[in-house]
Design a protein around this motif. Structure first.
Motif, PDB file in Angstrom:
ATOM      1  N   THR A 367       0.809  -1.226   0.000  1.00  0.00           N
ATOM      2  CA  THR A 367       0.000   0.000   0.000  1.00  0.00           C
ATOM      3  C   THR A 367       0.839   1.271   0.000  1.00  0.00           C
ATOM      4  O   THR A 367       0.344   2.331  -0.387  1.00  0.00           O
ATOM      5  CB  THR A 367      -0.934   0.024   1.215  1.00  0.00           C
ATOM      6  OG1 THR A 367      -0.147  -0.128   2.407  1.00  0.00           O
ATOM      7  CG2 THR A 367      -1.952  -1.106   1.135  1.00  0.00           C
ATOM      8  N   GLN A 368       2.068   1.184   0.492  1.00  0.00           N
ATOM      9  CA  GLN A 368       2.980   2.329   0.463  1.00  0.00           C
ATOM     10  C   GLN A 368       4.365   1.820   0.095  1.00  0.00           C
ATOM     11  O   GLN A 368       4.750   0.709   0.465  1.00  0.00           O
ATOM     12  CB  GLN A 368       3.056   3.028   1.844  1.00  0.00           C
ATOM     13  CG  GLN A 368       1.888   3.957   2.162  1.00  0.00           C
ATOM     14  CD  GLN A 368       0.706   3.210   2.743  1.00  0.00           C
ATOM     15  OE1 GLN A 368       0.850   2.146   3.320  1.00  0.00           O
ATOM     16  NE2 GLN A 368      -0.477   3.785   2.587  1.00  0.00           N
ATOM     17  N   GLY A 369       5.122   2.650  -0.632  1.00  0.00           N
ATOM     18  CA  GLY A 369       6.481   2.275  -1.006  1.00  0.00           C
ATOM     19  C   GLY A 369       6.509   1.183  -2.056  1.00  0.00           C
ATOM     20  O   GLY A 369       5.527   0.921  -2.759  1.00  0.00           O
ATOM     21  N   SER A 370       7.664   0.506  -2.149  1.00  0.00           N
ATOM     22  CA  SER A 370       7.795  -0.554  -3.148  1.00  0.00           C
ATOM     23  C   SER A 370       8.726  -1.641  -2.645  1.00  0.00           C
ATOM     24  O   SER A 370       9.670  -1.377  -1.890  1.00  0.00           O
ATOM     25  CB  SER A 370       8.333   0.014  -4.470  1.00  0.00           C
ATOM     26  OG  SER A 370       9.707   0.300  -4.373  1.00  0.00           O
ATOM     27  N   PHE A 376       8.636  -0.278   2.403  1.00  0.00           N
ATOM     28  CA  PHE A 376       7.236  -0.449   1.993  1.00  0.00           C
ATOM     29  C   PHE A 376       6.365  -0.835   3.180  1.00  0.00           C
ATOM     30  O   PHE A 376       6.853  -1.155   4.275  1.00  0.00           O
ATOM     31  CB  PHE A 376       7.137  -1.527   0.908  1.00  0.00           C
ATOM     32  CG  PHE A 376       7.627  -2.882   1.342  1.00  0.00           C
ATOM     33  CD1 PHE A 376       6.785  -3.784   2.005  1.00  0.00           C
ATOM     34  CD2 PHE A 376       8.943  -3.270   1.106  1.00  0.00           C
ATOM     35  CE1 PHE A 376       7.243  -5.024   2.408  1.00  0.00           C
ATOM     36  CE2 PHE A 376       9.406  -4.521   1.508  1.00  0.00           C
ATOM     37  CZ  PHE A 376       8.556  -5.394   2.167  1.00  0.00           C
ATOM     38  N   VAL A 377       5.063  -0.803   2.919  1.00  0.00           N
ATOM     39  CA  VAL A 377       4.056  -1.337   3.846  1.00  0.00           C
ATOM     40  C   VAL A 377       3.275  -2.405   3.090  1.00  0.00           C
ATOM     41  O   VAL A 377       2.764  -2.146   1.993  1.00  0.00           O
ATOM     42  CB  VAL A 377       3.084  -0.248   4.341  1.00  0.00           C
ATOM     43  CG1 VAL A 377       2.055  -0.856   5.302  1.00  0.00           C
ATOM     44  CG2 VAL A 377       3.846   0.884   5.016  1.00  0.00           C
ATOM     45  N   GLY A 378       3.189  -3.589   3.664  1.00  0.00           N
ATOM     46  CA  GLY A 378       2.364  -4.651   3.104  1.00  0.00           C
ATOM     47  C   GLY A 378       1.192  -4.922   4.027  1.00  0.00           C
ATOM     48  O   GLY A 378       1.372  -5.067   5.237  1.00  0.00           O
ATOM     49  N   ALA A 389      -0.391  -6.188   9.066  1.00  0.00           N
ATOM     50  CA  ALA A 389       0.450  -5.333   8.222  1.00  0.00           C
ATOM     51  C   ALA A 389       1.897  -5.542   8.604  1.00  0.00           C
ATOM     52  O   ALA A 389       2.220  -5.843   9.767  1.00  0.00           O
ATOM     53  CB  ALA A 389       0.070  -3.869   8.379  1.00  0.00           C
ATOM     54  N   VAL A 390       2.786  -5.404   7.622  1.00  0.00           N
ATOM     55  CA  VAL A 390       4.224  -5.503   7.865  1.00  0.00           C
ATOM     56  C   VAL A 390       4.894  -4.316   7.195  1.00  0.00           C
ATOM     57  O   VAL A 390       4.455  -3.848   6.132  1.00  0.00           O
ATOM     58  CB  VAL A 390       4.806  -6.828   7.325  1.00  0.00           C
ATOM     59  CG1 VAL A 390       4.669  -6.924   5.805  1.00  0.00           C
ATOM     60  CG2 VAL A 390       6.264  -6.989   7.736  1.00  0.00           C
ATOM     61  N   THR A 391       5.944  -3.793   7.835  1.00  0.00           N
ATOM     62  CA  THR A 391       6.689  -2.680   7.249  1.00  0.00           C
ATOM     63  C   THR A 391       8.168  -3.013   7.184  1.00  0.00           C
ATOM     64  O   THR A 391       8.721  -3.658   8.082  1.00  0.00           O
ATOM     65  CB  THR A 391       6.519  -1.385   8.076  1.00  0.00           C
ATOM     66  OG1 THR A 391       7.110  -1.558   9.371  1.00  0.00           O
ATOM     67  CG2 THR A 391       5.052  -1.034   8.240  1.00  0.00           C
ATOM     68  N   PHE A 392       8.786  -2.582   6.114  1.00  0.00           N
ATOM     69  CA  PHE A 392      10.246  -2.581   5.986  1.00  0.00           C
ATOM     70  C   PHE A 392      10.655  -1.112   5.971  1.00  0.00           C
ATOM     71  O   PHE A 392      10.308  -0.368   5.036  1.00  0.00           O
ATOM     72  CB  PHE A 392      10.696  -3.258   4.690  1.00  0.00           C
ATOM     73  CG  PHE A 392      10.813  -4.756   4.772  1.00  0.00           C
ATOM     74  CD1 PHE A 392       9.819  -5.525   5.354  1.00  0.00           C
ATOM     75  CD2 PHE A 392      11.923  -5.416   4.243  1.00  0.00           C
ATOM     76  CE1 PHE A 392       9.924  -6.904   5.427  1.00  0.00           C
ATOM     77  CE2 PHE A 392      12.045  -6.802   4.310  1.00  0.00           C
ATOM     78  CZ  PHE A 392      11.039  -7.545   4.904  1.00  0.00           C
TER      79      PHE A 392
END
Length: 463
Positions: A367-370, A376-378, A389-392
Motif C-alpha cells: 500500500t505504500q512504497g515498493s 514499503f508497507v504490506g 500489516a508488515v513494514t520494511f
C-alpha cells in the motif's frame, strides 16, 4: 465469603510464579503495585534473574552489548523469594503444590505459569553434542556463540531462515564472517510473512553476501576425530564445511513438567481464557491457576476467537500484567487480555515491524512504497478485511493499520482519492506455505477454537 477470601489472599496469601522470565517479573511487579502483601515466590530453571532476550540475537552478537548485562530492570521492589536454577517438575492441582527438581514442594494459593519456550534442538542427539553446534535462546547460549564468532570461524552455518536465524546471519556478515543459511522453504521468513515478502528477505541476504540455500534440508552434521563439527550435509547431496553451526529451528513450549497435572497443556502451550485463567484438560476453566507469556494460548476477539500463541515481547508484558491484576481482584473487576500482536526485527540494515497476524492472511497488498526499494508497507487480508500489516523501514504506518485491524476495515484497501486502485497496488496471493508443514521460527501460532484440541490449524509465523 468470596470477598473475605480475596481480602485474605491479598493480605497474607501465597502466590507462586513459575518462570523467572520477563512475564514472571512484570507479573510480580504488578501484584505488588496493586496491593498484594502476601508471600511471593519466583521459580526459574536458569541461575539468572530475568533478562532481556531480543538483544541476544542482535546487539549482543555484534559486540555492542554484553550477554552478562542484559538483566531486566526492576520497576519496583517486589520482595520475593527467588528459587533460581531449579526447574519445576510437576504440579498437584488438588494439593496446590509445585514440585521442584531438587525434591522440594512449594505450596500456593494462586499460581502463575510463565515458563515460556526453549530453542528446538538438533534432532540427532549425537550430532547435537558436537563441539561448535549451538543454539541461541538463553544468555549462556549467547555468551558461547559470541565467543565462537570472536574466534574467527572459517564459516558459520545456520539451519533455518526464520527471524532468529536471519538475525544471526546478519550479525555474521556485519562481522565479516562467511555464513551459509539453509531453509527448507523457498525463501527466508516465509512462515512468518509469506512468499512475497520472503523473496525480498532472500534478496537482502544474498546481496549482503549470505550463501542462501533454499528448498533444502540438513540431513546430517559431520564431526572430526576429536568431536568438533566440520561439515554439514544437505538433502541435495551437497556438503558445506563449517566450524560453527547454529540450529535455529524454532521453539518448544515448556509444558512437559505439567504432564499428568490435569491442566490443558501440550506442545502448543497452556490453554487459558481471555482473563488468563488456565483450562483443565476437560476444557473447564480453573480458578487458581493463571498463564502468561510465550507459553500461553488464549482466544482473541479480533481474530475470530481462535487460540493464539504469541512469542512477542510486548505480549508477554501485557498478558503478565493482566494475569496479575485478575489473580487478586474481584470477578467484576477482571479484564480481558486483548493485546494487538506486534513484533519487530532488524537485519542487514533493515527494520522490520508487524502488527496483527500475517499468517492468517491469504492476500497481500503493497500500500505504500515498493518492494524493489525495500521500503514499503504490506497489508494482509482475510475474508474481506484487514488482518495484519508488515513494514520494511516504514514503521510510521503501523499505528494506522493497527487501528484498521481493530475496526475490521475492508480489504482490499481502498484509495478514496482515486477513481480506481493503482495498477501496482492490486492484491496478490500472500503465498504462505502449506500450514501442515512446519516452518522455522514462528511468532504467532493459531491453534483452533478448543482448549483441548490437539490438532494444529496453522503452524506458521518469530521475533
Amino acid at each position: 465469603m468470596a470477598g473475605d477470601y480475596l481480602d485474605r489472599l491479598r493480605r497474607e496469601g501465597r502466590i507462586v510464579i513459575v518462570g523467572a522470565s520477563l512475564a514472571g517479573l512484570r507479573a510480580a511487579e504488578t501484584l505488588r503495585a496493586e496491593g498484594f502483601t502476601g508471600e511471593l515466590t519466583l521459580i526459574g530453571d536458569e541461575p539468572h534473574e530475568p533478562y532481556d532476550r531480543p538483544p541476544l540475537s542482535k546487539s549482543v552478537l555484534l559486540g555492542m552489548a554484553s550477554p552478562r548485562r542484559t538483566e531486566l530492570p526492576h520497576r519496583r521492589e517486589i520482595d520475593a523469594k527467588w528459587r533460581l536454577g531449579i526447574a519445576a517438575t510437576g504440579l498437584d492441582l488438588a494439593a496446590k503444590r509445585v514440585r521442584l527438581a531438587d525434591g522440594d514442594e512449594v505450596p500456593y494459593d494462586r499460581l502463575l505459569i510463565a515458563t515460556g519456550v526453549r530453542a528446538r534442538p538438533w534432532l540427532k542427539e549425537d550430532e547435537a553434542r558436537l563441539d561448535g553446534v549451538c543454539l541461541l535462546r538463553t544468555r549462556d547460549d549467547a555468551a558461547d556463540l559470541v565467543q565462537r564468532l570472536d574466534a574467527g570461524p572459517r564459516r558459520v552455518f545456520v539451519i533455518g531462515a526464520g527471524f532468529a536465524g536471519s538475525e544471526v546471519a546478519s550479525a555474521c556478515r556485519e562481522k565479516g564472517i562467511p555464513v551459509t543459511v539453509a531453509e527448507r522453504a523457498g525463501a527466508p521468513l516465509v512462515g512468518a510473512l509469506g512468499g512475497v515478502i520472503g523473496a525480498v528477505a532472500a534478496d537482502l541476504q544474498t546481496e549482503n553476501g549470505v550463501d542462501l540455500r533454499t528448498h533444502v534440508t540438513v540431513t546430517g552434521l559431520e564431526g572430526d576425530s576429536i568431536g568438533r563439527v566440520r561439515a554439514v550435509h544437505l538433502s541435495d547431496e551437497s556438503v558445506v564445511e563449517a566450524d560453527v553451526v547454529v540450529v535455529s529451528l524454532g521453539s518448544q513450549r515448556n509444558t512437559e513438567w505439567l504432564t499428568g497435572s490435569g491442566l490443558g497443556a501440550g506442545p502448543r502451550g497452556i490453554a487459558c481464557d481471555a482473563g488468563c485463567r488456565a483450562f483443565d484438560f476437560r476444557g473447564i476453566v480453573t480458578d487458581d491457576v493463571f498463564v502468561a507469556g510465550d507459553v500461553a494460548r488464549s482466544p482473541h476477539a479480533l481474530f475470530g476467537y481462535q487460540f493464539l500463541s504469541l512469542e512477542h515481547w510486548g505480549n508477554a508484558v501485557a498478558q503478565a500484567e493482566t494475569a496479575a491484576h485478575n489473580m487478586i481482584c474481584h470477578g467484576a473487576d477482571r479484564r480481558p487480555h486483548l493485546w494487538m500482536p506486534a513484533f519487530w526485527s532488524s537485519m542487514f540494515g533493515v527494520n522490520i515491524k508487524s502488527v496483527g497476524v500475517p499468517p492468517m492472511g491469504d492476500q497481500l497488498m503493497i500500500t505504500q512504497g515498493s518492494l524493489a526499494e525495500r521500503r514499503f508497507v504490506g497489508v494482509y487480508g482475510y475474508q474481506g478485511r484487514v488482518i495484519a500489516a508488515v513494514t520494511f523501514d516504514n514503521a510510521r504506518w503501523l499505528e494506522f493499520y493497527a487501528r484498521q485491524i481493530e475496526r475490521g476495515a475492508p480489504f482490499p484497501v481502498e484509495y478514496p482519492t482515486m477513481d480506481r486502485r493503482p495498477e501496482n497496488r492490486q492484491p496478490v496471493a500472500a503465498d504462505f506455505p502449506d500450514p501442515s508443514l512446519p516452518t522455522h521460527g514462528p511468532t504467532v501460532t493459531l491453534s483452533g477454537y478448543s482448549p483441548a484440541d490437539q490438532q494444529l490449524v496453522f503452524h506458521p509465523a518469530r521475533h
